[in-house]
Design a protein around this motif. Structure first.
Motif, PDB file in Angstrom:
ATOM      1  N   THR A   5     142.048 108.219 111.018  1.00 57.34           N
ATOM      2  CA  THR A   5     143.298 108.970 110.989  1.00 57.34           C
ATOM      3  C   THR A   5     144.484 108.013 110.970  1.00 57.34           C
ATOM      4  O   THR A   5     144.514 107.048 111.735  1.00 57.34           O
ATOM      5  N   VAL A   6     145.440 108.270 110.064  1.00 59.33           N
ATOM      6  CA  VAL A   6     146.639 107.444 109.986  1.00 59.33           C
ATOM      7  C   VAL A   6     147.886 108.332 110.033  1.00 59.33           C
ATOM      8  O   VAL A   6     147.853 109.491 109.632  1.00 59.33           O
ATOM      9  N   ARG A   7     148.971 107.763 110.550  1.00 59.12           N
ATOM     10  CA  ARG A   7     150.283 108.415 110.546  1.00 59.12           C
ATOM     11  C   ARG A   7     151.204 107.534 109.705  1.00 59.12           C
ATOM     12  O   ARG A   7     151.328 106.345 109.954  1.00 59.12           O
ATOM     13  N   PHE A   8     151.843 108.141 108.704  1.00 60.93           N
ATOM     14  CA  PHE A   8     152.760 107.414 107.846  1.00 60.93           C
ATOM     15  C   PHE A   8     154.135 107.369 108.518  1.00 60.93           C
ATOM     16  O   PHE A   8     154.620 108.382 109.022  1.00 60.93           O
ATOM     17  N   VAL A   9     154.739 106.179 108.531  1.00 58.00           N
ATOM     18  CA  VAL A   9     156.007 105.958 109.220  1.00 58.00           C
ATOM     19  C   VAL A   9     157.047 105.509 108.199  1.00 58.00           C
ATOM     20  O   VAL A   9     156.853 104.510 107.503  1.00 58.00           O
ATOM     21  N   GLY A  10     158.145 106.263 108.118  1.00 52.23           N
ATOM     22  CA  GLY A  10     159.222 105.936 107.187  1.00 52.23           C
ATOM     23  C   GLY A  10     158.945 106.480 105.799  1.00 52.23           C
ATOM     24  O   GLY A  10     157.861 106.977 105.496  1.00 52.23           O
ATOM     25  N   LEU A  16     153.675 112.183 108.270  1.00 53.40           N
ATOM     26  CA  LEU A  16     152.490 112.795 107.680  1.00 53.40           C
ATOM     27  C   LEU A  16     151.266 112.167 108.331  1.00 53.40           C
ATOM     28  O   LEU A  16     151.187 110.941 108.470  1.00 53.40           O
ATOM     29  N   VAL A  17     150.316 112.996 108.754  1.00 58.55           N
ATOM     30  CA  VAL A  17     149.067 112.510 109.349  1.00 58.55           C
ATOM     31  C   VAL A  17     147.930 112.967 108.445  1.00 58.55           C
ATOM     32  O   VAL A  17     147.843 114.140 108.094  1.00 58.55           O
ATOM     33  N   ARG A  18     147.066 112.018 108.063  1.00 60.33           N
ATOM     34  CA  ARG A  18     145.908 112.360 107.235  1.00 60.33           C
ATOM     35  C   ARG A  18     144.805 111.347 107.438  1.00 60.33           C
ATOM     36  O   ARG A  18     145.013 110.302 108.042  1.00 60.33           O
ATOM     37  N   SER A  19     143.639 111.652 106.915  1.00 63.10           N
ATOM     38  CA  SER A  19     142.488 110.755 107.006  1.00 63.10           C
ATOM     39  C   SER A  19     142.422 109.881 105.765  1.00 63.10           C
ATOM     40  O   SER A  19     142.621 110.362 104.651  1.00 63.10           O
ATOM     41  N   LEU A  20     142.132 108.599 105.981  1.00 58.35           N
ATOM     42  CA  LEU A  20     141.932 107.653 104.888  1.00 58.35           C
ATOM     43  C   LEU A  20     140.563 107.011 105.067  1.00 58.35           C
ATOM     44  O   LEU A  20     140.024 106.984 106.180  1.00 58.35           O
ATOM     45  N   PRO A  21     140.002 106.453 104.005  1.00 59.96           N
ATOM     46  CA  PRO A  21     138.718 105.773 104.129  1.00 59.96           C
ATOM     47  C   PRO A  21     138.832 104.576 105.072  1.00 59.96           C
ATOM     48  O   PRO A  21     139.830 103.862 105.058  1.00 59.96           O
ATOM     49  N   ALA A  22     137.805 104.366 105.872  1.00 61.61           N
ATOM     50  CA  ALA A  22     137.773 103.233 106.796  1.00 61.61           C
ATOM     51  C   ALA A  22     136.860 102.151 106.236  1.00 61.61           C
ATOM     52  O   ALA A  22     135.815 102.443 105.670  1.00 61.61           O
ATOM     53  N   SER A  61     148.888 103.422 112.161  1.00 60.65           N
ATOM     54  CA  SER A  61     150.148 103.718 111.482  1.00 60.65           C
ATOM     55  C   SER A  61     150.200 102.937 110.177  1.00 60.65           C
ATOM     56  O   SER A  61     149.648 101.838 110.069  1.00 60.65           O
ATOM     57  N   MET A  62     150.824 103.546 109.187  1.00 60.99           N
ATOM     58  CA  MET A  62     151.048 102.930 107.879  1.00 60.99           C
ATOM     59  C   MET A  62     152.562 102.946 107.658  1.00 60.99           C
ATOM     60  O   MET A  62     153.167 104.015 107.617  1.00 60.99           O
ATOM     61  N   ARG A  63     153.185 101.769 107.531  1.00 64.00           N
ATOM     62  CA  ARG A  63     154.634 101.653 107.423  1.00 64.00           C
ATOM     63  C   ARG A  63     155.060 101.613 105.956  1.00 64.00           C
ATOM     64  O   ARG A  63     154.470 100.934 105.130  1.00 64.00           O
TER      65      ARG A  63
END
Length: 74
Positions: A5-10, A16-22, A61-63
């Motif tokens: 699970t990641v939360r996009f920042v900025g 936005l919160v969504r699942s990305l491949p790990a 988090s993904m900036r």
């Protein structure tokens, strides 16, 4: 393939919160491109995000880095 699970920042996807491949290490990709669809009211664009670190709950988090015309970030 597992997901994280990641939360996009900025940027346009802020909060936005969504699942990305790990990856094998359990982390999301170092860079991720979110594409605004062609049928969006504004011109299509690619939004580049970079991986940060997980919070206490395990959500990464993904900036936001920048926005480019479609295809430039590929």
């Amino acid at each position: 393939m597992s997901e994280v699970t990641v939360r996009f920042v900025g940027g346009p996807a802020h909060d936005l919160v969504r699942s990305l491949p790990a990856g094998p290490d359990g982390a999301p990709p170092r860079l991720w491109v979110l594409r605004r669809p062609q049928d969006a009211p504004t011109p299509a664009a690619d939004h580049l995000y970079v991986r940060q670190r997980p919070d206490g709950s395990g959500t990464w988090s993904m900036r936001f880095l920048r926005t480019d015309p479609v295809g430039v970030t590929e």
